[in-house]
Design a protein around this motif. Structure first.
Motif, mmCIF file in Angstrom:
data_model
loop_
_atom_site.group_PDB
_atom_site.id
_atom_site.type_symbol
_atom_site.label_atom_id
_atom_site.label_comp_id
_atom_site.label_asym_id
_atom_site.label_seq_id
_atom_site.Cartn_x
_atom_site.Cartn_y
_atom_site.Cartn_z
ATOM 1 N N GLU A 7 6.191 -9.941 -3.480
ATOM 2 C CA GLU A 7 4.734 -9.841 -3.449
ATOM 3 C C GLU A 7 4.069 -10.845 -4.384
ATOM 4 N N GLU A 9 4.087 -11.132 -7.584
ATOM 5 C CA GLU A 9 3.427 -10.428 -8.679
ATOM 6 C C GLU A 9 3.656 -11.152 -10.005
ATOM 7 N N ALA A 29 -1.781 -4.374 -9.555
ATOM 8 C CA ALA A 29 -0.781 -3.473 -8.988
ATOM 9 C C ALA A 29 -0.441 -2.336 -9.943
ATOM 10 N N ALA A 41 -1.673 3.088 -8.516
ATOM 11 C CA ALA A 41 -1.470 2.317 -7.285
ATOM 12 C C ALA A 41 -1.650 3.249 -6.095
ATOM 13 N N ASP A 46 -1.129 -0.461 2.057
ATOM 14 C CA ASP A 46 0.164 0.156 1.806
ATOM 15 C C ASP A 46 0.186 0.978 0.528
ATOM 16 N N THR A 48 -0.431 0.166 -2.589
ATOM 17 C CA THR A 48 0.182 -0.473 -3.757
ATOM 18 C C THR A 48 -0.841 -1.126 -4.682
#
Length: 296
Positions: A7, A9, A29, A41, A46, A48
């Motif tokens: 992702e 991150e 996140a 989250a 989704d 998140t």
């Protein structure tokens, strides 16, 4: 600075603050203070995202259509919701422009299409300053005509049984069955947090106006508190508390009312000519909650 793979991150750290941010939606996140989460989250498609940017405006557009300067514009649903929702930024993959151990700056650009008539460039900087998480969001009209723009932040704050909220507003909008604002009026007693009180155990999805851009949240069970400050265009806010989740609530500083395209004066949406921009900043400052003497 640690950058993840799947992702994209990035982890930011400063003192007692640790925050993970993602290129997806330029979203937060995860966020902890002294290793205790203060954001959950729970957002995004989704679940998140602990905070995401709403741009080029927030919430929904009634009928997926608007009229501006004598011209009609159409939207299409961008999620499972039948109405176009929260803009496009939270759904897109942003470019990472700058990053260090304490800040990250992202940008996202979009051209008009059948989903939305907006062409724009947006940037979000996520910075740790002292014990504060600071998010600065901007949007610039990159289209060929003037359109009404807005922006906002959508944080999912931790909710505990003893969470107390302090925030003041002059006006409250009740909610229609389709989750859009209905009529303005005085703030009901149940939703009046001027003196600080526990969060109500009821559904809440309402817009407020006339605030001083300050709020305070206390989590006695966690021993921490947060002071929220909004600046720039963020002169309204939403409170969202679902009944199927008791672990979070949303306090969303926004520049405009939901469905502003269909409200007088566009509900605070700002007409931006090509090249003009709108900016809003949200600061969440964390600190230890003072210990109360026994018996209180």
């Amino acid at each position: 600075m640690n950058q993840g793979r799947a992702e994209d991150e990035i982890e930011l750290r400063r003192g007692d603050l640790a925050v993970r941010v993602s290129r997806r939606g330029a979203a937060v996140a995860a966020a902890t203070y002294r290793e205790t989460p203060f954001l959950v989250a729970a957002g995004g498609l989704d679940g998140t995202m602990a905070n995401f940017a709403m741009v080029p405006f927030g919430n929904r557009v009634e009928g997926n259509a608007m009229s501006f300067a004598g011209r009609g514009y159409a939207f299409q649903s961008n999620t499972s919701d039948p109405l176009y929702r929260h803009g496009d930024g939270w759904l897109g993959l942003w470019e990472l422009e700058e990053a260090s151990t304490e800040h990250a700056q992202f940008s996202f650009s979009r051209s008009a299409d059948k989903i939305s008539p907006y062409t724009y460039l947006t940037r979000q900087e996520i910075r740790l300053a002292g014990d504060a998480l600071v998010l600065t969001l901007s949007v610039e009209n990159r289209g060929e005509t003037t359109l009404p723009f807005g922006l906002g932040q959508h944080p999912f704050f931790v909710r505990t049984p003893k969470t107390r909220l302090t925030i003041a507003a002059d006006r409250y909008w009740n909610e229609r069955p389709d989750h859009l604002p209905d009529m303005p009026g005085p703030v009901p007693d149940d939703f009046d947090f001027r003196s600080g009180k526990l969060l109500p155990q009821t559904w809440m999805n309402n817009a407020f106006e006339g605030w001083n851009r300050r709020a305070a949240i206390a989590w006695p069970e966690l021993g921490i508190q947060a002071a929220l400050k909004a600046e720039g265009a963020l002169d309204r806010f939403m409170l969202y508390m679902p009944i199927n989740r008791s672990d979070f609530f949303c306090l969303e500083p926004m520049s405009h009312l939901p469905n502003g395209h269909h409200l007088p004066e566009f509900g605070g949406l700002a007409p931006l000519a090509p090249g003009e921009a709108l900016v809003g900043k949200m600061t969440i400052e964390l600190s230890a909650l003072p210990v109360q003497p026994e018996g209180r």
